[in-house]
Enzyme design. Structure first.
Site, PDB file in Angstrom:
ATOM      1  NE  ARG A 178      11.298   5.522   5.464  1.00 15.80           N
ATOM      2  CZ  ARG A 178      11.948   5.657   6.620  1.00 15.80           C
ATOM      3  NH1 ARG A 178      11.286   5.976   7.712  1.00 15.80           N
ATOM      4  NH2 ARG A 178      13.256   5.479   6.673  1.00 15.80           N
TER       5      ARG A 178
ATOM      6  CG  HIS B  46      -7.339   2.708  -0.863  1.00 16.17           C
ATOM      7  ND1 HIS B  46      -7.206   2.712   0.508  1.00 16.17           N
ATOM      8  CD2 HIS B  46      -6.548   1.693  -1.298  1.00 16.17           C
ATOM      9  CE1 HIS B  46      -6.374   1.755   0.884  1.00 16.17           C
ATOM     10  NE2 HIS B  46      -5.957   1.129  -0.208  1.00 16.17           N
TER      11      HIS B  46
ATOM     12  CE1 TYR C 119      -9.760   8.046  -3.657  1.00 11.16           C
ATOM     13  CE2 TYR C 119     -11.572   9.065  -2.469  1.00 11.16           C
ATOM     14  CZ  TYR C 119     -11.014   8.643  -3.652  1.00 11.16           C
ATOM     15  OH  TYR C 119     -11.686   8.824  -4.828  1.00 11.16           O
TER      16      TYR C 119
ATOM     17  NE  ARG D 272     -17.342   5.188   7.984  1.00  9.78           N
ATOM     18  CZ  ARG D 272     -17.303   5.355   9.294  1.00  9.78           C
ATOM     19  NH1 ARG D 272     -18.296   4.904  10.039  1.00  9.78           N
ATOM     20  NH2 ARG D 272     -16.269   5.947   9.863  1.00  9.78           N
TER      21      ARG D 272
ATOM     22  CB  ALA E  91      -8.890  12.106   6.871  1.00 12.70           C
TER      23      ALA E  91
ATOM     24  CB  ALA F 296     -17.481  -0.345   2.820  1.00 14.63           C
TER      25      ALA F 296
ATOM     26  CG  ASP G  25     -10.880   7.826   8.534  1.00 17.55           C
ATOM     27  OD1 ASP G  25     -11.448   6.809   8.976  1.00 17.55           O
ATOM     28  OD2 ASP G  25      -9.655   7.904   8.344  1.00 17.55           O
TER      29      ASP G  25
ATOM     30  CD  GLU H 223      -2.699   1.275   2.518  1.00 22.07           C
ATOM     31  OE1 GLU H 223      -3.648   0.458   2.529  1.00 22.07           O
ATOM     32  OE2 GLU H 223      -2.469   2.070   3.454  1.00 22.07           O
TER      33      GLU H 223
END
Length: 296
Positions: A276, A78, A50, A108, A52, A129, A110, A18
């Protein structure tokens, strides 16, 4: 011991990574350097988050499109329900399909004010979701991954409620669930017992956090309801100004967790890289994952 612990996994595990979209030129350079270094490990897919409240929506789309256009990787974009009407979200889904994206991580999301604020569905939008998964599948034959919480979502009243929500996502087309991060293999296996007992059979892929900034990790865990074992507080105590040692310890902690999971049947891992490459590269090597050109 949780009953769903299995025989040791055989062969090389499947992996995925990710990333998050960059905010500036320096972060963009680090992101693409990390992608270039991790791509030879032949991940099953790479996901792009994505922010927040959908705050990185445009940057997420640009990053995903660039992965499609400039690499051989399979991106998983996402997508959240936050701050967008259904027709707007559907347009994004169609745009992804046109761009060649065939995998979406349906979340869903944040609240716009960040974690801790009360979530309210956007007027005219997808409420959660599960609804989003159905909307994605209505647009195209996407692979749909969703999130799950081995220690229960902070807003859920019970594990039963959490599992009902996961069932609804699966009923609407989800084919994989990726867990929130955790640091004790038994947490994962207890959760696996719960979902399997509830009749859920899709893969439950452990999400592995690669955060060596321990203060940041504690903050993240508090927001998502993840437990950090006391042994880790002891391990990282006094290392606030020693990032090199923290990196080495984090690599050890993550490798131990992955080996414990692998020793009891887990053969898929999703790494939260924080853009990283080093920790992900080290952990994958310890798990026997090698660049494709080095494979025997």
């Amino acid at each position: 011991m949780p009953k769903d612990r299995l025989a040791p996994a055989t062969g090389v595990p499947q992996i995925s990574f990710e990333f998050f979209p960059p905010k500036d030129e320096a972060m963009e350079e680090r992101l693409w350097n990390s992608i270039a270094r991790l791509a030879p490990l032949n991940p099953l897919y790479v996901s792009v988050t994505y922010g927040a409240g959908g705050s990185t929506r445009d940057r997420t789309h640009r990053t995903v499109r660039r992965i499609v256009e400039e690499t051989a990787l399979s991106p998983a974009a996402h997508l959240t329900c936050v701050n967008a009407a259904r027709d707007e979200v559907d347009a994004v889904i169609r745009d992804y399909w046109s761009a060649g994206v065939r995998h979406i991580v349906a979340l869903r999301g944040d609240p716009p004010g960040g974690v801790g604020e009360r979530y309210e569905p956007f007027a005219g939008g997808y409420a959660n979701a599960a609804e989003l998964a159905a909307g994605i599948r209505a647009v195209g034959d996407f692979e749909v991954s969703v999130g799950c919480y081995p220690e229960k979502h902070p807003e859920s009243a019970s594990f039963d409620h959490d599992i009902d929500l996961l069932k609804a996502k699966i009923d609407n087309g989800a084919t994989r669930a990726i867990t929130q991060f955790f640091f004790d293999a038994d947490v994962y296996f207890r959760y696996l017992d719960r979902v399997r007992s509830a009749g859920i059979t899709i893969p439950i892929v452990p999400g592995i956090m690669m955060q060596s900034n321990f203060e940041g990790l504690v903050r993240m865990a508090g927001l998502c309801g993840a437990t950090i074992p006391a042994r880790l507080f002891d391990l990282f105590d006094g290392l606030e100004s020693d990032p090199g040692t923290r990196e080495l310890l984090t690599a050890n902690v993550v490798a131990d967790l992955c080996h414990d999971l692998s020793d009891h049947g887990v053969d898929q891992f999703h790494f939260y890289t924080l853009n990283r490459a080093e920790l992900a590269l080290a952990t994958c090597r310890l798990l026997g994952v090698r660049p494709v050109e080095m494979a025997a």
